[in-house]
Design a protein around this motif. Structure first.
Motif, PDB file in Angstrom:
ATOM      1  N   SER A 194       0.335   4.070  -2.789  1.00 52.72           N
ATOM      2  CA  SER A 194      -0.051   5.601  -2.393  1.00 52.72           C
ATOM      3  C   SER A 194       0.348   6.449  -3.120  1.00 52.72           C
ATOM      4  O   SER A 194      -0.097   7.700  -3.181  1.00 52.72           O
ATOM      5  N   GLN A 240      -5.013  -3.248   7.425  1.00 52.92           N
ATOM      6  CA  GLN A 240      -4.071  -2.063   7.515  1.00 52.92           C
ATOM      7  C   GLN A 240      -3.395  -1.361   8.507  1.00 52.92           C
ATOM      8  O   GLN A 240      -2.278  -1.553   8.679  1.00 52.92           O
ATOM      9  N   THR A 246       0.738  -1.319   0.009  1.00 52.30           N
ATOM     10  CA  THR A 246       0.037  -0.131   0.161  1.00 52.30           C
ATOM     11  C   THR A 246       0.864   1.276  -0.169  1.00 52.30           C
ATOM     12  O   THR A 246       0.344   2.162  -0.488  1.00 52.30           O
ATOM     13  N   GLU A 290      -9.640  -2.201   6.619  1.00 57.65           N
ATOM     14  CA  GLU A 290      -8.988  -0.958   7.334  1.00 57.65           C
ATOM     15  C   GLU A 290      -8.300  -1.403   8.552  1.00 57.65           C
ATOM     16  O   GLU A 290      -7.424  -1.240   8.925  1.00 57.65           O
ATOM     17  N   ARG A 308      -7.894   2.223  -2.900  1.00 57.79           N
ATOM     18  CA  ARG A 308      -8.495   1.851  -1.878  1.00 57.79           C
ATOM     19  C   ARG A 308      -9.562   0.777  -2.255  1.00 57.79           C
ATOM     20  O   ARG A 308      -9.729  -0.475  -1.659  1.00 57.79           O
ATOM     21  N   SER A 324      -1.017   3.570   8.752  1.00 57.02           N
ATOM     22  CA  SER A 324      -1.609   3.146   7.247  1.00 57.02           C
ATOM     23  C   SER A 324      -1.262   4.458   6.338  1.00 57.02           C
ATOM     24  O   SER A 324      -1.530   5.437   6.748  1.00 57.02           O
ATOM     25  N   LEU A 370      -4.170   6.353   0.635  1.00 60.31           N
ATOM     26  CA  LEU A 370      -4.461   5.763  -0.667  1.00 60.31           C
ATOM     27  C   LEU A 370      -5.514   6.435  -1.563  1.00 60.31           C
ATOM     28  O   LEU A 370      -6.103   7.000  -0.907  1.00 60.31           O
TER      29      LEU A 370
END
Length: 358
Positions: A6, A234, A2, A231, A249, A241, A244
């Protein structure tokens, strides 16, 4: 992964609406994004998660953004893609061929080889890199008839190493990839020059709660039924986290939900949950603790202090089991230092490999 994603919006010009419908409905792949998703085990309610057409369309745009970004990033790194026919089929990337030393990198559960692209920016300056997709993940084969046990992964990668002609190499693995790397190093001690383990799975610290205890209690953190579950995952992987783009996401949420039964199969077979739950073996007996004493290559244990899946206290415990090992704890990271602090990890890894070459 992630953290890598991002940055995608800034690097790739792909439509991604934050609050409006995207005109992609006619190109949505219905077999991937189902209109209704029944909630199952963890965090479930009587409700059914029903992604809207707009949600699914944005997810499709997010998928395009992700794949375009990874392709561009791979090109910048000079990635050459290859396929090991197996069985099982293994997709793998090669970066560089002109260095004296080669490092094989093995990713973790639910991940893909591209998650190593950030640390590759530093590592490729000193090492040739070989980065496979684990069977069952990424672009490698997904065969429901296979048993995805740790022993089978070791055999599959043993054949992969032999057929790629690697006589001597450094080895690194993250999380699940760390467990596979330990088994490989034990099987090929004369080939593995050094072993770098990043928050590795497979070890058991008695009396310390981990993701293994959660699984035995019936809670699999990787079984994603809803955006809330995503979530939660993450927040367990990262200390903080990463942000994103909304479409990325939503793509990752729907992909995780679609993969949940497949991941459950691999997770159970990897941990040998049937034997543990039946009492045939204990968690400690199923662990890799017993292998350490016979492994004589230099080992570096990297761990994030905020790892909530595999506690950092495992590192000093395991350090006492290896004949030649060191520990480095990253105070600022969680379970994924290769994504949370790729440059720091890569530099530490290079220092370790360089020192062991002397």
């Amino acid at each position: 992964m992630t953290r890598l994603l991002s940055q995608a919006r800034q690097m790739v010009m792909v439509p991604c609406s934050e609050g409006k419908r995207v005109g992609w409905e006619s190109r949505i792949e219905r077999k991937l994004f189902t209109p209704e998703i029944d909630l199952g085990q963890r965090n479930c309610t009587s409700m059914t998660f029903k992604p809207s057409i707009a949600f699914r369309a944005k997810a499709k745009a997010g998928e395009a953004m992700v794949e375009a970004f990874l392709k561009k990033n791979g090109k910048q790194l000079g990635v050459n893609l290859h396929t090991h026919q197996g069985p099982p089929l293994i997709s793998w990337a090669k970066i560089g061929s002109d260095k004296k030393e080669t490092l094989v990198l093995i990713h973790g559960f639910g991940d893909r080889k591209e998650s190593f692209y950030f640390i590759s920016e530093v590592l490729k300056e000193k090492l040739n890199l070989i980065i496979p997709d684990l069977p069952g993940f990424g672009n490698s084969g997904m065969d429901p008839q296979l048993v995805y046990s740790l022993d089978n992964y070791t055999d599959w990668f043993g054949r992969f190493i032999e057929q790629t002609g690697l006589d001597s190499f450094h080895l690194a693995g993250c999380s699940m990839g760390g467990a596979i790397a330990v088994k490989l190093a034990a099987q090929f001690p004369s080939k593995v020059k050094s072993l770098s383990l990043v928050d590795p799975a497979g070890f058991y610290l008695p009396g310390k709660h981990s993701v293994y205890d959660e699984a035995l209690a019936g809670s699999n953190i990787f079984h994603i039924n809803s955006p809330g579950d995503f979530e939660t995952l993450q927040s367990r992987i990262f200390r903080k986290s990463p942000p994103l783009p909304a479409c990325v996401r939503e793509y990752m949420i729907l992909k995780a939900i679609g993969d949940r039964q497949w991941f459950a199969k691999i997770f159970d077979e990897l941990m040998d949950m049937e034997s543990i739950k039946s009492g045939k073996i204990s968690l400690e007996q199923a662990s890799l603790n017993h292998l350490c004493k016979d492994m004589t290559m230099p080992v570096m244990l990297f761990w994030g202090r905020h790892d909530s899946l595999l506690p950092w206290e495992t590192a000093p415990f395991v350090n006492e089991l290896f004949p030649r090992s060191q520990v480095h704890i990253f105070d600022e990271y969680g379970h994924a230092p290769h994504l949370e602090g790729p440059r720091k990890l890569a530099e530490r890894m290079l220092d370790f490999i360089r020192d062991e070459k002397r």
